[in-house]
Each structure stands twice: as C-alpha cells, then as structure tokens.
Design a protein around this motif. Structure first.
Motif, PDB file in Angstrom:
ATOM      1  N   ILE A   1       0.710  -1.135   0.099  1.00 44.05           N
ATOM      2  CA  ILE A   1       0.033  -0.035   0.003  1.00 44.05           C
ATOM      3  C   ILE A   1       0.844   1.291  -0.158  1.00 44.05           C
ATOM      4  O   ILE A   1       0.343   2.526   0.041  1.00 44.05           O
ATOM      5  N   ARG A   2       2.173   1.184  -0.089  1.00 47.86           N
ATOM      6  CA  ARG A   2       2.926   2.218  -0.046  1.00 47.86           C
ATOM      7  C   ARG A   2       2.564   3.308  -1.127  1.00 47.86           C
ATOM      8  O   ARG A   2       2.657   4.399  -0.787  1.00 47.86           O
ATOM      9  N   ASP A   3       2.160   3.088  -2.393  1.00 47.80           N
ATOM     10  CA  ASP A   3       2.084   4.103  -3.510  1.00 47.80           C
ATOM     11  C   ASP A   3       0.443   4.530  -3.017  1.00 47.80           C
ATOM     12  O   ASP A   3       0.127   5.583  -3.893  1.00 47.80           O
ATOM     13  N   ARG A   4      -0.191   3.995  -2.255  1.00 49.53           N
ATOM     14  CA  ARG A   4      -1.589   4.640  -1.803  1.00 49.53           C
ATOM     15  C   ARG A   4      -1.354   5.649  -0.735  1.00 49.53           C
ATOM     16  O   ARG A   4      -2.335   6.360  -0.453  1.00 49.53           O
ATOM     17  N   VAL A   5      -0.210   5.882  -0.205  1.00 46.25           N
ATOM     18  CA  VAL A   5      -0.077   7.090   0.872  1.00 46.25           C
ATOM     19  C   VAL A   5      -0.360   8.344   0.064  1.00 46.25           C
ATOM     20  O   VAL A   5       0.685   8.876  -0.608  1.00 46.25           O
ATOM     21  N   LYS A   6      -1.355   9.170   0.290  1.00 45.23           N
ATOM     22  CA  LYS A   6      -1.519  10.462  -0.178  1.00 45.23           C
ATOM     23  C   LYS A   6      -0.825  11.417   0.680  1.00 45.23           C
ATOM     24  O   LYS A   6      -0.002  12.362   0.121  1.00 45.23           O
ATOM     25  N   LYS A   7      -0.989  11.385   2.012  1.00 46.40           N
ATOM     26  CA  LYS A   7      -0.014  12.343   2.918  1.00 46.40           C
ATOM     27  C   LYS A   7      -0.176  11.691   4.170  1.00 46.40           C
ATOM     28  O   LYS A   7      -0.678  10.991   4.751  1.00 46.40           O
ATOM     29  N   THR A   8       0.948  11.890   5.051  1.00 41.21           N
ATOM     30  CA  THR A   8       1.024  11.699   6.589  1.00 41.21           C
ATOM     31  C   THR A   8       1.629  12.917   7.140  1.00 41.21           C
ATOM     32  O   THR A   8       2.374  13.860   6.681  1.00 41.21           O
ATOM     33  N   TRP A   9       1.278  12.948   8.479  1.00 41.21           N
ATOM     34  CA  TRP A   9       1.623  14.284   9.369  1.00 41.21           C
ATOM     35  C   TRP A   9       1.614  13.959  10.903  1.00 41.21           C
ATOM     36  O   TRP A   9       1.520  12.949  11.078  1.00 41.21           O
ATOM     37  N   LEU A  10       2.283  15.057  11.328  1.00 35.26           N
ATOM     38  CA  LEU A  10       2.532  15.051  12.669  1.00 35.26           C
ATOM     39  C   LEU A  10       1.937  16.335  13.168  1.00 35.26           C
ATOM     40  O   LEU A  10       1.851  17.486  12.726  1.00 35.26           O
ATOM     41  N   GLU A  11       0.970  16.011  14.296  1.00 34.73           N
ATOM     42  CA  GLU A  11       0.474  17.188  14.915  1.00 34.73           C
ATOM     43  C   GLU A  11       1.003  17.722  16.224  1.00 34.73           C
ATOM     44  O   GLU A  11       0.324  17.565  17.313  1.00 34.73           O
ATOM     45  N   MET A  12       2.351  18.393  15.877  1.00 37.53           N
ATOM     46  CA  MET A  12       3.042  18.782  17.078  1.00 37.53           C
ATOM     47  C   MET A  12       2.482  19.918  17.861  1.00 37.53           C
ATOM     48  O   MET A  12       2.824  20.054  19.008  1.00 37.53           O
ATOM     49  N   ASP A  13       1.531  20.508  17.562  1.00 41.08           N
ATOM     50  CA  ASP A  13       0.877  21.538  18.358  1.00 41.08           C
ATOM     51  C   ASP A  13      -0.288  21.184  19.080  1.00 41.08           C
ATOM     52  O   ASP A  13      -0.846  21.815  19.891  1.00 41.08           O
ATOM     53  N   GLN A  14      -0.493  19.658  18.967  1.00 38.40           N
ATOM     54  CA  GLN A  14      -1.886  19.197  19.789  1.00 38.40           C
ATOM     55  C   GLN A  14      -1.405  18.968  21.233  1.00 38.40           C
ATOM     56  O   GLN A  14      -0.270  18.192  21.251  1.00 38.40           O
ATOM     57  N   MET A  15      -1.923  19.339  22.215  1.00 40.26           N
ATOM     58  CA  MET A  15      -1.552  19.349  23.520  1.00 40.26           C
ATOM     59  C   MET A  15      -2.243  18.312  24.275  1.00 40.26           C
ATOM     60  O   MET A  15      -3.359  18.106  23.738  1.00 40.26           O
ATOM     61  N   GLY A  16      -1.944  17.905  25.445  1.00 38.09           N
ATOM     62  CA  GLY A  16      -2.820  16.962  26.136  1.00 38.09           C
ATOM     63  C   GLY A  16      -2.185  15.649  26.488  1.00 38.09           C
ATOM     64  O   GLY A  16      -2.672  14.946  27.215  1.00 38.09           O
ATOM     65  N   SER A  17      -0.938  15.343  26.027  1.00 42.88           N
ATOM     66  CA  SER A  17      -0.358  14.259  26.229  1.00 42.88           C
ATOM     67  C   SER A  17       1.302  14.619  26.040  1.00 42.88           C
ATOM     68  O   SER A  17       1.569  15.681  25.173  1.00 42.88           O
ATOM     69  N   ASP A  18       2.091  13.573  26.373  1.00 40.50           N
ATOM     70  CA  ASP A  18       3.667  13.749  26.059  1.00 40.50           C
ATOM     71  C   ASP A  18       3.794  13.200  24.717  1.00 40.50           C
ATOM     72  O   ASP A  18       5.151  13.493  24.270  1.00 40.50           O
ATOM     73  N   HIS A  19       2.913  12.762  24.035  1.00 46.28           N
ATOM     74  CA  HIS A  19       2.911  12.225  22.563  1.00 46.28           C
ATOM     75  C   HIS A  19       1.828  13.233  21.864  1.00 46.28           C
ATOM     76  O   HIS A  19       0.992  13.681  22.387  1.00 46.28           O
ATOM     77  N   CYS A  20       2.336  13.509  20.783  1.00 48.40           N
ATOM     78  CA  CYS A  20       1.412  14.171  19.610  1.00 48.40           C
ATOM     79  C   CYS A  20       0.834  13.079  18.584  1.00 48.40           C
ATOM     80  O   CYS A  20       1.318  12.192  18.477  1.00 48.40           O
ATOM     81  N   PRO A  21      -0.227  13.694  18.223  1.00 51.95           N
ATOM     82  CA  PRO A  21      -1.023  12.499  17.121  1.00 51.95           C
ATOM     83  C   PRO A  21      -0.241  12.327  15.778  1.00 51.95           C
ATOM     84  O   PRO A  21       0.402  13.491  15.365  1.00 51.95           O
ATOM     85  N   VAL A  22      -0.205  11.449  15.313  1.00 53.87           N
ATOM     86  CA  VAL A  22       0.266  11.208  13.911  1.00 53.87           C
ATOM     87  C   VAL A  22      -0.952  10.799  12.938  1.00 53.87           C
ATOM     88  O   VAL A  22      -1.883  10.285  13.525  1.00 53.87           O
ATOM     89  N   GLY A  23      -0.781  11.230  11.743  1.00 46.77           N
ATOM     90  CA  GLY A  23      -1.861  10.648  10.788  1.00 46.77           C
ATOM     91  C   GLY A  23      -1.343  10.249   9.456  1.00 46.77           C
ATOM     92  O   GLY A  23      -0.151  10.471   9.120  1.00 46.77           O
ATOM     93  N   ILE A  24      -2.211   9.521   8.839  1.00 42.37           N
ATOM     94  CA  ILE A  24      -1.678   8.955   7.537  1.00 42.37           C
ATOM     95  C   ILE A  24      -3.293   9.035   6.649  1.00 42.37           C
ATOM     96  O   ILE A  24      -4.245   8.841   7.133  1.00 42.37           O
ATOM     97  N   GLU A  25      -3.131   9.583   5.475  1.00 42.12           N
ATOM     98  CA  GLU A  25      -4.313   9.601   4.748  1.00 42.12           C
ATOM     99  C   GLU A  25      -3.732   8.537   3.217  1.00 42.12           C
ATOM    100  O   GLU A  25      -3.032   8.955   2.651  1.00 42.12           O
ATOM    101  N   LEU A  26      -4.742   7.724   3.039  1.00 45.10           N
ATOM    102  CA  LEU A  26      -4.379   6.826   1.909  1.00 45.10           C
ATOM    103  C   LEU A  26      -5.480   7.385   0.805  1.00 45.10           C
ATOM    104  O   LEU A  26      -6.566   7.693   0.958  1.00 45.10           O
ATOM    105  N   LYS A  27      -4.896   7.030  -0.577  1.00 47.44           N
ATOM    106  CA  LYS A  27      -5.757   7.343  -1.611  1.00 47.44           C
ATOM    107  C   LYS A  27      -6.586   6.009  -1.666  1.00 47.44           C
ATOM    108  O   LYS A  27      -6.567   5.044  -1.616  1.00 47.44           O
TER     109      LYS A  27
END
Length: 90
Positions: free
Chosen positions: A64-90
């Motif tokens: 599914i590597r070629d189906r990855v449209k975008k991926t991101w880090l939400e570094m400004d999202q507060m509330g945890s010592d981790h931030c959310p990460v995201g991935i969008e597939l075609k």
C-alpha cells in the motif's frame, strides 16, 4: 546508546522491521525536515524546548506504499507527552 527507546536491541528490531518490507512513509515524504518529534518528556519540560524523539510512526508495507497520499505530525496538539500522527490513503 544505553537509554530506553535507543537500546541496541530496539534499533536492531526497527532495522529488521524496515528490512522486512515496511516503510516509514513520514520520513520518506519529509527526508530533510529536522526537529520533528512525536514525544517529549514531561519531566524536563522538553516540549517547550522542542527536545524530543520521533517514536510514533506511520509505517506501511510495500503493497500500500503507493496509496499514501499524505502523512503528518500534529506537534501543536497538547494534552499528552505524545502528539497525534496521521496518514491518509488514496
């Protein structure tokens, strides 16, 4: 080299995971970005100084590597010592 998250056996396991055909697609799409983290220690106020680790990944297999449209880090999202990460597939 002798701290949790960076032990030799942990680095070896990640190397083997990637060698098995998985891809860190965030890094592949952002090869030159620096200082991009997904975890910061609460104990040292590391987030305020942006001193962290990127330990949350968006990895996919080759099928599914070629189906990855975008991926991101939400570094400004507060509330945890981790931030959310995201991935969008075609």
């Amino acid at each position: 080299h002798e701290s949790p998250g960076f032990f030799p056996w942990e680095r070896k396991a990640m190397t083997e995971f990637l060698a098995a055909g998985f891809h860190d697609v965030w890094r592949e799409k952002n090869p030159t970005l620096k200082d991009q983290y997904t975890w910061w220690s609460f104990r040292t106020a590391a987030r305020a100084r942006n001193v962290g680790w990127r330990i949350d990944y968006t990895c996919v297999d080759a099928a599914i590597r070629d189906r990855v449209k975008k991926t991101w880090l939400e570094m400004d999202q507060m509330g945890s010592d981790h931030c959310p990460v995201g991935i969008e597939l075609k």
